[in-house]
Scaffold this motif. Structure first.
Motif, PDB file in Angstrom:
ATOM      1  N   ARG A  74      -1.811  -2.939   7.216  1.00 14.18           N
ATOM      2  CA  ARG A  74      -1.773  -1.591   6.649  1.00 14.18           C
ATOM      3  C   ARG A  74      -0.598  -0.796   7.224  1.00 14.18           C
ATOM      4  O   ARG A  74       0.055  -0.031   6.509  1.00 14.18           O
ATOM      5  CB  ARG A  74      -3.098  -0.881   6.943  1.00 14.18           C
ATOM      6  N   ASP A  77       2.419  -1.866   5.442  1.00 14.46           N
ATOM      7  CA  ASP A  77       2.421  -1.313   4.084  1.00 14.46           C
ATOM      8  C   ASP A  77       2.911   0.137   4.073  1.00 14.46           C
ATOM      9  O   ASP A  77       3.732   0.516   3.236  1.00 14.46           O
ATOM     10  CB  ASP A  77       1.009  -1.372   3.489  1.00 14.46           C
ATOM     11  N   GLY A 171      -3.296   3.253  -0.737  1.00 15.20           N
ATOM     12  CA  GLY A 171      -4.241   2.261  -0.247  1.00 15.20           C
ATOM     13  C   GLY A 171      -4.880   1.416  -1.335  1.00 15.20           C
ATOM     14  O   GLY A 171      -5.744   0.593  -1.050  1.00 15.20           O
ATOM     15  N   SER A 174      -1.188  -3.388  -1.724  1.00 15.77           N
ATOM     16  CA  SER A 174      -0.415  -3.756  -0.549  1.00 15.77           C
ATOM     17  C   SER A 174       0.974  -4.186  -1.026  1.00 15.77           C
ATOM     18  O   SER A 174       1.167  -4.472  -2.206  1.00 15.77           O
ATOM     19  CB  SER A 174      -1.108  -4.909   0.192  1.00 15.77           C
TER      20      SER A 174
END
Length: 254
Positions: A74, A77, A171, A174
């Protein structure tokens, strides 16, 4: 009579015999291996979790189920999408202006896709078709008559997918993952393609292992799923970086 090793391959309805075989081998110190009755559904490296004192075998090993791995991905990303949004903003702005002047209407095309845990989200793309009301069952082909010349250009170089960087920040997606599909096709493929729904156990991506291996657009769904499952079971931050670099090379080669 003594044995060096015993291999047990009993069915699910033969649990008593399996227990007796294990106990007998433990008493004599004989090594025993068990072939699970559900072996054909398992990956080559299933994960073992412990709940209380009870071991629990996960049929499929998914590295991104680990909190640390998920947090690392994350972070990549968020950082990557912010950098790419800044770097590609001039290209997106010019593309939006050309789309507005040549086709009119909305420059951003929104479409419902199936994402992580089978949740529906809205995916963004630059509009490349004359018909802005693209059907939810539409499958775009290389020579789609609805596509404009500029639309074909931005599709060829994946410029139309740049707004998905916003999906990454939100979110929903990705940078790297499995490609999200229309709900119509998910309902269709889940009945006919083995392991198809496994792809929804991770966030969908702008690019992925299948795409950098030439499986994009109108290509074999079975081959794509095989690549998706490989990615899911073998994820690492190094693999993500490798896929991103290969994606850049693919675009520049075009």
């Amino acid at each position: 009579r003594s044995y060096d090793e015993v291999v047990c391959a009993l069915g699910s309805d033969e649990s008593r015999q399996l227990a007796a075989a294990v106990e007998a081998c433990e008493l004599t110190g004989t090594k025993i291996s068990v072939i699970p009755s559900i072996y054909k559904y398992m990956s080559s490296s299933p994960a073992i979790d412990v709940v209380g004192n009870i071991p629990m075998m996960n049929i499929r090993r998914i590295p991104l189920d680990n909190i640390g791995n998920a947090a690392l991905k994350r972070a990549l990303d968020i950082f990557g999408s912010l950098v790419l949004l800044v770097l590609t903003s001039p290209v997106m702005l010019v593309s939006m202006l050309i789309i507005k002047f040549t086709m009119g209407g909305n420059v951003i095309f929104k479409q419902q896709r199936v994402g992580l845990n089978k949740k529906i989200f809205t995916m963004y793309k630059l509009r490349s078709m004359r018909d802005s009301a693209e059907k939810d069952t539409a499958w775009s082909t290389e020579n789609d008559p609805r596509r404009t010349k500029f639309g074909a250009f931005i599709r060829k170089f994946s410029i139309d997918e740049l707004p998905q960087l916003v999906n990454v920040l939100k979110g929903d997606m990705s940078l790297v993952g499995t490609r999200p599909e229309l709900p119509f096709f998910v309902n269709q493929f889940k009945e006919s393609i083995p392991l198809y729904m496994v792809k929804h156990q991770v966030r969908p991506g702008i690019t992925g292992w299948a795409q950098v291996n030439g499986l994009r657009g109108d290509t074999s769904i079975k081959e794509r799923i095989a690549h998706d499952v490989y990615y899911i079971e073998n994820w690492s931050i190094g693999l993500d970086i490798k896929i991103l670099l290969k994606t850049v090379l693919v675009v520049f080669r075009k």
